[in-house]
Design a protein around this motif. Structure first.
Motif, short mmCIF file in Angstrom:
data_model
loop_
_atom_site.label_atom_id
_atom_site.label_comp_id
_atom_site.label_asym_id
_atom_site.label_seq_id
_atom_site.Cartn_x
_atom_site.Cartn_y
_atom_site.Cartn_z
N PHE A 177 -29.01 -6.86 16.74
CA PHE A 177 -27.89 -7.70 17.17
C PHE A 177 -26.79 -6.83 17.77
O PHE A 177 -26.77 -5.61 17.55
CB PHE A 177 -27.35 -8.50 15.98
CG PHE A 177 -28.33 -9.49 15.41
CD1 PHE A 177 -28.39 -10.78 15.90
CD2 PHE A 177 -29.23 -9.12 14.41
CE1 PHE A 177 -29.31 -11.69 15.40
CE2 PHE A 177 -30.15 -10.02 13.91
CZ PHE A 177 -30.19 -11.32 14.40
N SER A 224 -25.18 -9.94 13.15
CA SER A 224 -26.37 -10.05 12.31
C SER A 224 -26.13 -11.01 11.15
O SER A 224 -27.01 -11.79 10.78
CB SER A 224 -26.81 -8.68 11.81
OG SER A 224 -25.89 -8.13 10.89
N THR A 246 -27.86 -14.68 11.03
CA THR A 246 -28.70 -14.90 9.86
C THR A 246 -28.30 -16.19 9.15
O THR A 246 -29.16 -16.99 8.74
CB THR A 246 -28.57 -13.71 8.89
OG1 THR A 246 -29.20 -12.56 9.47
CG2 THR A 246 -29.21 -14.01 7.55
N VAL A 303 -28.97 -7.12 5.92
CA VAL A 303 -28.21 -6.97 7.17
C VAL A 303 -27.40 -5.68 7.11
O VAL A 303 -27.11 -5.16 6.03
CB VAL A 303 -27.28 -8.18 7.42
CG1 VAL A 303 -28.08 -9.45 7.67
CG2 VAL A 303 -26.32 -8.37 6.24
N SER A 362 -28.23 -5.14 12.55
CA SER A 362 -29.65 -5.42 12.32
C SER A 362 -29.82 -6.39 11.17
O SER A 362 -28.96 -6.52 10.30
CB SER A 362 -30.41 -4.13 12.01
OG SER A 362 -29.96 -3.54 10.80
N ALA A 363 -30.96 -7.07 11.17
CA ALA A 363 -31.40 -7.90 10.05
C ALA A 363 -32.86 -7.57 9.80
O ALA A 363 -33.67 -7.52 10.73
CB ALA A 363 -31.23 -9.38 10.36
#
Length: 636
Positions: A319, A325, A329, A441, A458-459
């Motif tokens: 992301f 993220s 999410t 995350v 990031s996830a």
């Protein structure tokens, strides 16, 4: 890097730090020759703008208050700041150009996104909060690629602009800050030139943005985000209607898109690297790369090791920021399970709580994150209450407390809610939270990058989680790759020595926190190894993991806190995880308008937060000692 206040940047200068004058941080130039090229000081010294910095220089307690109060002596010198709180000058320039073309410059402004989907989120947030008779003035205008490109590789982007009356800018700013989905400064720079040169044009009825996005592209399907054109596109180009730029715009400038790309990026930063960079980043985050390595090695090397068995780069989604993220999410979880209240467990970074409160039906907030809070939650669950997900940090910011993830996992398995853990503060090299979570995350802007010149998030999905199949299907369906190609390249480069940096920062942090813990001048040190929740942290800690690079410290009076902060000879500003030590009066910056509320959850208004960098440990000890000497004088 830390963003300077005022002035202009020399050509081709991409990463620069600012802080107090060079004498204050004597080792920084040698430590970061590639990063620290110029210094600036807020109170009266000449300063420069550093175009890709993600922090700002606020070197005194007074300057932080001046920033929060909007005082002119601070604001007039600030040309930039943390990207989600301060719209970058390059983005402001693009906003002006967009409004000049399609709006009313006297009355309107815009917020810019890289996909129609994210623009619609902003639009739907603004409209209910303004007078009904004004809602028609909030509109979305799309700009799409106009070129045809015969070469095998090119780079394209989509620009979706939410235009609205200027008096509603503060409403739109909430979306920009909380969602983290706004465009980056690098993308805005590209888009501005593409608009000027006729390669990015206003969408016409002949082709909608969605039809453009749905045209087939070669390459990884999951990184051809719906509603967005955000990186390297292989094969035939995304032609809008078959015309050339000159046909679409009535101008023949004698240039093609390939020439334009070469001029924008040059030979030293090929856009062809973007897909490879994203793959390498995802492999690092999945845990299948277990050593520092260059890009070619990262693309060729894999390991059977991972965060948990079975995790691969296919379970990692990138992301444009850490908050993006978290925001996306939460959105995807609501798509999977329907709109339900969420739980925010522990005192979180401010925007996480705002996301859960402002999008969706609501949030149950447990600000202490204690065992008593879990007792209350268990009672609610036994009485029939149900929740979408529990969001928590491990450890928390700024008190560095660790939640009881084992007990939370047990409750989630019994009562069917998802667990989302933000691991930004400690990171996956120190602790392994994925085995207890459904989604982990992180803000890649922080220690993963280190250089403080690019945003990212990031996830990661837990392949053994009870919701994995449904989450994976929904992420594959709903996920948009909004990470700009050039940002991905910088992020990958910065993260190559991630593992080595973590080890040094862990070791230095333990020395500095021990020094502070032993001082009678210090009221409290907040650090995982000194926290009452240390057993919970140790349960999560990897065999070679440490306690991270972030700690907070309090003193016995506000005068002593000010003396420590003002005297501490390190960089001063928001953010954390930078390669240089960075300090801030965290509560002032994050909760200035709600200090009493924060205090009710044990966050001291005069707390000083420190993010440890790569300086020599003896050098940093000397700086901390001089700050403690100032505290002694303030006490006297």
């Amino acid at each position: 890097m830390l963003q300077a206040l005022g002035g202009s940047l020399p050509p081709n200068t991409d990463h620069v730090c600012t802080a107090s004058p060079p004498a204050v941080c004597p080792s920084m130039d040698s430590l970061h020759k590639k990063s620290a090229r110029t210094w600036a000081f807020l109170d009266g010294m000449e300063s420069l703008t550093y175009e890709k910095a993600v922090s700002a220089s606020l070197p005194t307690w007074r300057s932080n208050i001046g920033y929060e109060e909007g005082e002119d002596w601070v604001m007039s010198k600030m040309e930039c700041g943390y990207p989600r709180f301060f719209v970058h000058p390059l983005i402001q320039k693009l906003v002006q150009e967009v409004v000049r073309r399609v709006g009313d410059q006297a009355l309107e402004t815009a917020t810019l996104f890289s996909s129609l989907k994210t623009a619609r989120i902003c639009h739907s947030f603004i409209v209910p909060k303004i007078p009904a008779e004004q809602s028609h003035k909030v509109r979305i205008v799309n700009f799409i690629p106009s070129h045809t490109e015969a070469r095998s590789t090119t780079i394209t982007t989509f620009l979706s602009c939410v235009i609205y009356p200027k008096e509603y800018a503060s409403v739109a700013k909430q979306v920009w800050q909380h969602s983290g989905n706004g465009i980056s400064s690098r993308r805005s720079e590209f888009c501005f030139r593409a608009l000027e040169d006729g390669f990015l044009v206003e969408e016409k009825a002949s082709a909608t943005a969605e039809s453009i996005a749905q045209r087939p592209c070669k390459g990884p399907r999951r990184y051809q985000g719906r509603g967005a054109l955000n990186g390297v596109t292989r094969g035939s180009a995304h032609s809008v209607s078959g015309d050339s730029p000159s046909e679409r715009n009535g101008v023949d400038d004698g240039r093609d898109y390939s020439q334009f790309i070469e001029e924008r990026f040059g030979r030293n930063l090929s856009p062809m690297l973007a897909d490879q960079a994203k793959l390498a980043i995802r492999r690092r985050i999945a845990g299948v790369l277990t050593a520092d390595m260059e890009l070619p090695e990262a693309l060729e090397t894999t390991s059977s090791e991972a965060r948990v068995s079975g995790t691969s780069e296919d379970d990692v989604f990138l992301f444009p920021s850490g908050m993006s993220s978290i925001f996306n999410t939460h959105q995807i979880l609501m798509n999977v399970r329907g709109p339900m209240n969420s739980i925010c467990f522990g005192f979180p970074y401010t925007d996480t709580l705002k996301i859960l409160q402002k999008w969706g039906p609501g949030c149950l907030f447990y600000g202490h994150g204690s065992s008593e809070d879990l007792d209350d939650l268990e009672t609610r669950l036994k009485n029939g209450e149900r929740f979408l997900a529990l969001f928590t940090e491990a450890p928390s910011n700024p008190l560095l407390k660790t939640p009881d993830l084992v007990r939370i996992r047990s409750l989630a398995d019994q009562y069917g809610f998802a667990i989302v853990v933000d691991e930004t503060i400690s990171n996956f090299l120190n602790i392994n939270v994925l085995r207890h979570a459904d989604i982990v995350v992180s803000s890649l802007t922080k220690i993963f990058s280190g250089d403080s010149n690019v945003m990212g998030g990031s996830a990661v999905l837990n392949p053994h989680g009870p919701l994995y199949q449904r989450l994976k299907e929904s992420f594959e369906r709903e996920y948009e790759d909004l990470v700009w190609a050039e940002d991905a390249i910088f992020l990958e480069r910065n993260s190559r020595d991630f593992i080595t940096r973590i080890d040094k920062i862990n070791a230095t942090s333990e020395v500095i926190t021990a020094m502070l813990k032993e001082s009678p001048l210090v009221k409290e040190v907040y650090y995982p190894s000194y926290s009452p929740t240390r057993p919970l942290y140790d349960r999560l800690r990897n065999p070679n993991g440490g306690y991270g690079g972030l700690f907070s410290v309090t003193f016995h009076s506000i005068a002593e806190s000010i003396a420590f902060y003002d005297t501490l000879e390190v960089m001063k500003g928001p953010s954390l995880g930078t390669n240089f030590t960075l300090s801030s009066p965290y509560a002032l910056l994050a909760h200035y308008s709600e200090l009493d509320w924060a205090k009710s959850f044990d966050v001291d208004p005069n707390l000083v937060r420190v993010s440890v960098g790569l300086e020599d440990v003896s050098d940093l000890r000397s700086r901390v000692q001089r700050a403690l000497d100032a505290v002694e004088k303030a006490k006297e």
